[in-house]
Design an enzyme around this catalytic site. Sequence first.
Site, mmCIF file in Angstrom:
data_model
loop_
_atom_site.group_PDB
_atom_site.id
_atom_site.type_symbol
_atom_site.label_atom_id
_atom_site.label_comp_id
_atom_site.label_asym_id
_atom_site.label_seq_id
_atom_site.Cartn_x
_atom_site.Cartn_y
_atom_site.Cartn_z
ATOM 1 N N LYS A 1 0.820 -1.212 0.000
ATOM 2 C CA LYS A 1 0.000 0.000 0.000
ATOM 3 C C LYS A 1 0.852 1.260 0.000
ATOM 4 O O LYS A 1 0.422 2.298 -0.506
ATOM 5 C CB LYS A 1 -0.958 -0.016 1.197
ATOM 6 C CG LYS A 1 -2.064 -1.049 1.062
ATOM 7 C CD LYS A 1 -3.153 -0.874 2.105
ATOM 8 C CE LYS A 1 -4.305 -1.838 1.864
ATOM 9 N NZ LYS A 1 -5.412 -1.625 2.810
ATOM 10 N N LYS B 1 -13.281 -4.770 -7.585
ATOM 11 C CA LYS B 1 -14.107 -3.599 -7.910
ATOM 12 C C LYS B 1 -13.262 -2.403 -8.316
ATOM 13 O O LYS B 1 -13.778 -1.424 -8.849
ATOM 14 C CB LYS B 1 -15.007 -3.228 -6.725
ATOM 15 C CG LYS B 1 -14.290 -2.970 -5.422
ATOM 16 C CD LYS B 1 -15.288 -2.610 -4.341
ATOM 17 C CE LYS B 1 -14.657 -2.577 -2.962
ATOM 18 N NZ LYS B 1 -14.478 -3.903 -2.374
ATOM 19 N N LYS C 1 -7.685 -11.933 -9.832
ATOM 20 C CA LYS C 1 -8.854 -11.977 -8.961
ATOM 21 C C LYS C 1 -9.836 -10.863 -9.323
ATOM 22 O O LYS C 1 -9.433 -9.752 -9.672
ATOM 23 C CB LYS C 1 -8.404 -11.827 -7.504
ATOM 24 C CG LYS C 1 -9.482 -12.100 -6.472
ATOM 25 C CD LYS C 1 -8.882 -12.037 -5.073
ATOM 26 C CE LYS C 1 -9.946 -12.285 -4.006
ATOM 27 N NZ LYS C 1 -9.366 -12.217 -2.637
#
Length: 343
Positions: free
Chosen positions: A126, A211, A208
């Site tokens: 991240k 969204k 995978k």
Amino acid sequence: MEEKIITPENAQPEKKKKILSCIQPSGIPTLGNYLGALKNWKLLSDEFDSAFAVADLHAITVRQDPKKLRQQITEVFALLLAIGLDPEKSIIFIQSQVPAHAQLAWILNCYTQFGEMARMTQFKDKSQSHADNVNVGLFSYPVLMAADILLYQADLVPVGADQKQHLEIARDIASRFNGIYGKTFTIPDPYIGKQGARVMSLHDPTKKMSKSDPNPKSFISVFDEPNTIMKKIRSAVTDSEGGVYYGEGKEGINNLMGIYSCCTGLTMEQIEKDFAGKGYGDFKNAVGEAVVEELRPVRERYNMLMKDQAYLMDMAAKGAETASRIADRTLHKAMKKCGFIVK
């Protein structure tokens, strides 16, 4: 002394183990989130003493639009009710409405080593994707996650591969605290339940379903309308072979078969038999219809709940009140062990 004979009628029921699951309000979940985890939460609520939370404190490690965040918190809380979780059986709450989460996180921060946090793989990932905002919260949010778990003395925590490291650090922190002050926290174990489908992107079945994918046709939202679902399934990537069977090099069909299996309960062998001699067009229509029917009751219940904001906020308040009673007991116990003066 008279011998006591134990029968099913007089046997003491075995105490249910406690389980905790949380979901971040980072947008409407996909079909992959639903089939892989959310669908099974209803089963967990029947089997365990369960608590489910909207982990909104975790969301602000990334900059959020306040209005949008409030909306997403409400939507995800409504979703928890829409999938069939019963507030009479489970604790369903919004994390930020229970102050003990942040309070215990601070205490646990002081019993967590810098090196432990620096080794967390998700922080490294991240930090790269949000290089302009590598904040302290992003660094230490696994400690908040540990507080989430330990506050409710959870015996079990459902984990996927990407969360395993977070549960391990929660266990390490709890063991360290217990070792210094005596038994305070339950050491949580991972829960590996019924295997849900690992749903892949409809347009790149090697990845995978997400969204955040820039191609909206690659994923199905839990609240997509039936015609949208059918169009996305029909446009899903397959191969040129034309046969409906599970095999190497058939990632697209394998993905659709996994989705169909999870929605219908059919095995791969049954699916292959049912579609023997049929083309991909027939199979995609069947998959689309199965997904539509799987999500229909969730979408209808969700739409009804979102029209009654007063009810949602009332359920959230009641859930937070129940959660706080449990969480505060653990927090006060930990504070006393540390030497704080607790009211």
